[in-house]
Design an enzyme around this catalytic site. Structure first.
Site, short mmCIF file in Angstrom:
data_model
loop_
_atom_site.label_atom_id
_atom_site.label_comp_id
_atom_site.label_asym_id
_atom_site.label_seq_id
_atom_site.Cartn_x
_atom_site.Cartn_y
_atom_site.Cartn_z
CB ALA A 63 -0.88 -0.01 1.24
N GLY A 104 0.57 -5.54 0.13
CA GLY A 104 -0.25 -5.55 -1.08
C GLY A 104 0.55 -6.04 -2.29
CD GLU A 107 -2.86 -8.67 0.59
OE1 GLU A 107 -2.64 -7.45 0.55
OE2 GLU A 107 -3.77 -9.17 1.28
CD GLU A 127 -0.23 -6.67 4.87
OE1 GLU A 127 0.49 -7.60 5.30
OE2 GLU A 127 -0.39 -6.46 3.66
#
Ligand code: NAD
Length: 707
Positions: A63, A104, A107, A127
């Site tokens: 992110a 992210g 991911e 995270e």
């Protein structure tokens, strides 16, 4: 503005190359650009496969932290939606993982159909360190691809896994081990996939394999992490998300993940842990110093004093390949010092953390001498001799004579005036304080003490060097106790006073431990040494000790009785091996002292213990800020969470105050000021900055000290 995603076509393969420096942060603009690239590639009938790669040195760091807390973070296309779109693509997507793929970014790679990586690449889901869980499918896709044990470990620890490990687990399909152009190799691999009609793969078609997991798997896992995650909210939600992956189809699992993500995102813990994350980068920005200031080169370090601290400090440098010369009074002291270092490394080797060759390499970087002339080449010297001004000045005079121009001369003093040391030699601009914490090879905190005359480039060099040796550094001004020990003083004073008022050491410990501290104050003092604390108090300014006969009276009494804490098996507690038990004699001592000092004993409520200790810490933090000893409240938080066992899930004392409201702290202090009579009047005066912030409706976060 350059393209955030480069779109290139190779025959019938499209390469979408992320190009959003510095780290391909998945902000709104990059998400849009990725979606547009996919749409274009999907609509083009000649395109048979899509490679997702990076134009930067890393794949993607997740992110965009600059969007944290803003609407943009979830603006359409949100990351979960974008990844679902990718997963539904009818054309195979191949992730070309050329470096770190975190959060992210990890991911993103998991949502692709195939993954190829270089051996140095790593994938991780950190995270949990921000009080969150991976919210873009990580908790659902990783268990499907890696199996539950590895996925759970990665998600709950937040630690990245190596390409090799992930390859063995089946997450990474191919590792590119040859020299040459990685992207070319990914194109070749993609061609082979197309030639062999390799299918598109969706995690939705995979069930999590739980066939080999014992029934007690999750219960055992919970137990195994209970100690290290005590008080933290997010790790348990991470586990629940992985449990959901085992039980639910992907779409439902993703919904559960998003639900759990939201419960984490709205906690004070997530705010606290994110605060600490930003505090780390804020701490290296020093008001008034040009960010372009060039650092001096540090290729060789010398350390004066090979005792407890000198040895530990030396290990930090040799661990990263910087040679160190240790100087001490005589060969015997040096031999002892080197012996301790070697022993520490042997213990690490036994635990499998270092290979025998690594131990040898590190020991070979250590050199010893008793002759100052041998320090002429050192780029930086760190003094760690006895805590005595005359001895330190003598050492600095010797350094002044032999060290080359530009060498940085640092002192590891805990309490002495760095400016006085600096003024005693001909080059005060080269002098700085480097306050390491014990054990110096383990503790991550480093207080960098900026003297009145410390040159800007000396400060910049030490901040940079701290990063090299993997320390969390905070710059402090010259004052007794700097930031950490100074703020600790009123906290410690209240803890020992409360014992005179009738609280037991075990009660004080329990209240602070339950709050989340690594240990309560009596246990901490027993560990650090009651003798050390007493000797330190002798040199303390009158603002603390000396104004009040009850100040730390119980500690002074224990010292007088030779009860120095763990090292003598007696202190606040009695120690039998690793076990400690309460000692009625200490309670009698406290009762006796209370009588002598006219303090009436009573049952002290837990809440009072918490408020008088923690709020006093906050109050002194406010004073340290007001005095300009710390530049910002988050610096104090970094010091406390990295050096004093303050729980990271509360973000440090100042963040905790901001969270509960500085007005709550102020009114409690005023309450005790009244209730505790003369003692309250003496010690419970709120710091003017605290009063000012409350009057203005502001928080500590809003207060920044300028240059
Ligand atoms: P120590 O007694 O373990 O080691 C001191 C070493 O310095 C000894 O090896 C001694 O032989 C050597 N020494 C003394 N005078 C010397 C001289 N003139 N020239 C060369 N060597 C000399 O002490 P320590 O605990 O390592 O503390 C060292 C410094 O670090 C002190 O200033 C202390 O306040 C500071 N400090 C200590 C701690 C801690 O927890 N121990 C934490 C932070 C800072």
């Amino acid at each position: 503005m350059p393209q955030l995603v480069n779109y290139q076509v190779h025959d019938n393969i499209v390469i979408l190359s992320l190009n959003a420096p510095p780290v391909n942060g998945l902000g709104y603009a990059l998400r849009m650009a990725i979606r547009d690239g996919f749409q274009q590639a999907t609509e083009d009938k000649t395109v048979k496969a899509i490679i997702l790669s990076s134009a930067l040195k890393l794949f993607c760091a997740g992110a965009d932290i600059r969007e944290f807390g803003s609407d943009k973070a979830f603006a359409d296309p949100s990351l979960p939606d974008l990844l679902n779109l990718m997963e539904e693509s009818s054309k195979p997507i191949i992730a070309a993982i050329n470096g770190m793929a975190l959060g992210g970014g990890c991911e993103l790679a998991l949502a692709c159909d195939y993954r190829m990586a270089i051996p140095q690449a790593k994938m991780g889901l950190p995270e949990v360190h921000l009080g969150l869980l991976p919210g873009a499918g990580g908790t659902q896709r990783l268990p499907r691809l890696a199996g539950v044990p590895l996925a759970l470990e990665m998600i709950v620890s937040g630690k990245p896994a190596s390409a090799d490990k992930l390859h063995q687990a089946g997450v990474i399909d191919e590792i590119y081990t040859r020299d040459g152009d990685f992207l070319k190799a990914v194109i070749e691999y993609t061609k082979q996939l197309l030639d062999s009609n390799a299918p598109v793969r969706s995690c939705a078609d995979l069930d999590v394999d739980t066939s080999e997991l014992p029934e007690s798997f999750f219960a055992d896992f919970r137990q195994s992490i209970a100690r290290r995650t005590r008080g933290f909210y997010a790790p348990e939600r991470c586990i629940q998300a992985v449990e959901a992956a085992c039980e639910l189809p992907l779409a439902e699992g993703l919904e559960k993940e998003s639900e759990l993500f939201m419960t984490c995102a709205n906690t004070s813990q997530a705010r606290a842990q994110q605060h600490l994350f930003f505090a780390g980068s804020a701490a290296s920005k020093i008001p008034g110093i040009d960010p372009k200031t060039q650092a001096r080169k540090i290729g060789r370090v010398a350390i004066i004093g090979s005792g407890t601290m000198g040895g530990g400090i030396a290990m930090n440098f040799v661990n990263v390949g910087i040679p160190v010369t240790l100087l001490d009074l005589d060969e015997a002291a040096l031999e002892r010092g080197i012996g301790v270092i070697n022993n520490n490394y042997q213990i690490s080797a036994k635990k499998g953390r270092l290979s025998p060759a690594q131990v040898e390499e590190r020991m070979a970087l250590l050199d010893t001498t008793t002759d100052y002339a041998d320090l002429a080449d050192a780029d930086m010297v760190i003094e760690a001799v006895f805590e005595n001004m005359d001895i330190k000045k003598k050492v600095f005079r010797a350094l002044d004579e032999v060290c080359k121009p530009g060498a940085i001369l640092a002192s590891n003093t805990s309490t002495l005036d760095v400016d006085e040391i600096a003024e005693s030699i001909s080059r005060p601009g080269d002098v700085i304080g480097l306050h390491f914490f014990s054990p110096a090879n383990v503790m991550r905190l480093l207080e960098i003490v900026r003297g009145a005359k410390t040159a800007d480039d000396v400060l910049v060099t030490t901040i940079k060097m701290a990063k090299v040796i993997k320390k969390v550094s905070v710059v402090a001004g010259v004052a007794w106790g700097f930031i950490g020990n100074r703020v600790l003083e009123p906290y410690g004073r209240e803890a020992s006073r409360l014992i005179l008022e009738g609280a037991t050491p075990a009660q004080v410990d329990r209240v602070l431990y339950d709050f989340g501290m690594a240990m309560g104050l009596p246990s901490m003092i027993d560990m650090a040494g009651i003798d050390i604390g007493c000797l330190t108090r002798q040199g303390m300014p009158d603002a603390f000790y000396g104004r009040d006969p009850g100040y730390a009276a119980i500690c002074d009494k224990l010292y007088e009785l030779g009860r120095f804490g763990q090292k003598t098996a007696r202190g606040f507690y009695i120690y039998e091996g690793r076990n400690k038990k309460e000692d009625p004699e200490v309670l009698e001592l406290a009762t006796g002292l209370a009588k002598e000092l006219g303090i009436s004993q009573r049952d002290v409520p837990d809440q009072e213990i918490l408020e008088r200790t923690i709020y006093m810490l906050i109050n002194e933090g406010a004073q340290v800020l007001d005095d300009g000893i710390a530049y910002r409240s988050s610096d104090i938080d970094l010091v406390y969470c990295n050096g004093y066992g303050f729980p990271a899930h509360r973000g440090g004392p100042m963040q905790y105050a901001d969270e509960i409201g500085p007005d709550v702290v102020l009114s409690a202090l005023n309450k005790y000021r009244t209730e505790l009579g003369a003692y309250g009047e003496e010690w419970f005066k709120p710091a003017p900055l605290l009063e000012k912030l409350v009057a203005e409706g502001k928080r500590f976060k809003d207060h920044v000290v300028s240059a």
